[in-house]
Design a protein around this motif. Sequence first.
Motif, PDB file in Angstrom:
ATOM      1  N   PRO A  65       0.177  -5.242   5.780  1.00  0.00           N
ATOM      2  CA  PRO A  65      -0.911  -4.254   5.871  1.00  0.00           C
ATOM      3  C   PRO A  65      -2.134  -4.799   6.602  1.00  0.00           C
ATOM      4  O   PRO A  65      -3.025  -5.380   6.013  1.00  0.00           O
ATOM      5  CB  PRO A  65      -1.240  -3.961   4.405  1.00  0.00           C
ATOM      6  CG  PRO A  65      -0.852  -5.216   3.675  1.00  0.00           C
ATOM      7  CD  PRO A  65       0.341  -5.767   4.409  1.00  0.00           C
TER       8      PRO A  65
ATOM      9  N   GLY B 280       0.802  -1.224   0.000  1.00  0.00           N
ATOM     10  CA  GLY B 280       0.000   0.000   0.000  1.00  0.00           C
ATOM     11  C   GLY B 280       0.828   1.264   0.000  1.00  0.00           C
ATOM     12  O   GLY B 280       0.429   2.271   0.590  1.00  0.00           O
TER      13      GLY B 280
ATOM     14  N   MET C 275      -0.989   7.835   1.875  1.00  0.00           N
ATOM     15  CA  MET C 275      -1.099   6.464   2.370  1.00  0.00           C
ATOM     16  C   MET C 275      -2.035   6.396   3.561  1.00  0.00           C
ATOM     17  O   MET C 275      -2.854   5.481   3.680  1.00  0.00           O
ATOM     18  CB  MET C 275       0.283   5.940   2.785  1.00  0.00           C
ATOM     19  CG  MET C 275       1.201   5.565   1.654  1.00  0.00           C
ATOM     20  SD  MET C 275       2.834   5.101   2.275  1.00  0.00           S
ATOM     21  CE  MET C 275       2.407   3.704   3.309  1.00  0.00           C
TER      22      MET C 275
ATOM     23  N   ARG D  29       2.288   4.396  -1.877  1.00  0.00           N
ATOM     24  CA  ARG D  29       1.965   5.192  -3.052  1.00  0.00           C
ATOM     25  C   ARG D  29       3.163   5.982  -3.569  1.00  0.00           C
ATOM     26  O   ARG D  29       4.057   6.337  -2.827  1.00  0.00           O
ATOM     27  CB  ARG D  29       0.826   6.168  -2.729  1.00  0.00           C
ATOM     28  CG  ARG D  29      -0.458   5.499  -2.267  1.00  0.00           C
ATOM     29  CD  ARG D  29      -1.451   6.550  -1.796  1.00  0.00           C
ATOM     30  NE  ARG D  29      -2.677   5.956  -1.304  1.00  0.00           N
ATOM     31  CZ  ARG D  29      -3.750   5.750  -2.046  1.00  0.00           C
ATOM     32  NH1 ARG D  29      -3.730   6.088  -3.323  1.00  0.00           N
ATOM     33  NH2 ARG D  29      -4.839   5.201  -1.532  1.00  0.00           N
TER      34      ARG D  29
END
Length: 434
Positions: free
Chosen positions: A202, A68, A141, A70
């Motif tokens: 995550p 996750g 994020m 970015r």
Amino acid sequence: RRHVKEGGGGSMGNRQGSSSPDPEFDSACRRFSTSELRDLKTLFMSLAAQSGSGGKFISVPVFQAYYGIRGSLGFRLFALLTRMRSDQHLFYEDLVIAKAVYEKGSPEEIESFIYDLVDILGDGFVQRSDVEAVVLSALEMVLGPNEEVPGASVQVGLQGFLNSASFCDCGGGPCMSLENFRQWCKLVPSIKNLLCSLLTPPTAGIVGRQVPQLQVPRDVAITDIVLRKEYAWHIAGVLQQQEAQEWTLLYHSSLHGLSFNTFLSNVLSAECSIFLIKDREDCVYGGYATQPWARHSDFYGDMKSFIFTLHPCTATYRSSGSNRNLQWCAINFTSESIPNGIGFGGQINHFGMFISSSFDNGHTFPSVTYSNPCLSTRTDIIPDVIECWGVVGKANGDECKILSVSNGTVLERFKEDRHMLNMVGIANVSDSVL
């Protein structure tokens, strides 16, 4: 200037077809338990399968999607993990070696790693543009794209974090030295926590990415709330996970009026709370109180209290241990030596932050209690908005206690009479005797 090690391991680019020993990989493996290595191998094989590599390597898109991460921050992290090779392949050995340093290394090793991570361009200098790209990636994020998050502004958060950083001239523009970076991380622990947890699976409530749920009464518009989500994330960077789950708005001056008595009655049940001020200078700042707001004639609180600024500069200032002048709450005292109001740090009449019981004025000065500067652009405070948020749930699992504002010993309630007590020699007699 720093030099990032490139192409470590020599043949790591085609490691999957080599049986030659790799001392760096062997050393990294020794930092993990057998079960940890087994779990890491299972994760690698899963992501490698999703990458369509026949189980040989993880691709950039699969890596970024799983963790996750970015934007430019994700590309820079991948480059560091693959040790700056151009093949865009993350092998199992790469992952083990990187995680051994990033998660199992000494504080100095971890700090050096995340400092290199912030060097987005990989040119050996951490420039202002690098820091801006990292903060922007971090906020997106945590909060999501700017237009998708009610009550949050990525750009507002970005400027606050940048304003707390120190840069020097490195010849090609403003740069951040390693020492500047260390000092910045102390001021913005939320950023450091995130950068230190990028390779954590995550899951919900992951350290560094947790934004407290802000519970607001239905009759309060979200546009009237001072505590934006990016501000809440910043404050939560100092707290334990259980303290950063849910915060409830207990007092808002626009809703409840600028009343000290109303404030006290509304926050009575909060064992831990966040006191927040937006002043006429458009500065936003406050403090985290670890004990209830109740009547005292002297400073109280514990060392987990801290104060912070949110706008225009984002920073936290923890207790320095220099003194125990942590929290102040004086009610209905008549002596000038016991100013009525709410405060944090400093000394009487020279607080780190103080709002008088009239709630229409106060002051902020540098203090050794929290090693803080003046929290506003001027020392005199004229509040525009005052908020107080109750923290739901403490780290130790204790329930919040309902405390009366009339709590306190006889000496606390009547400290203005201490001069008379001193004259007759009983000022220091125990409370139980009195």
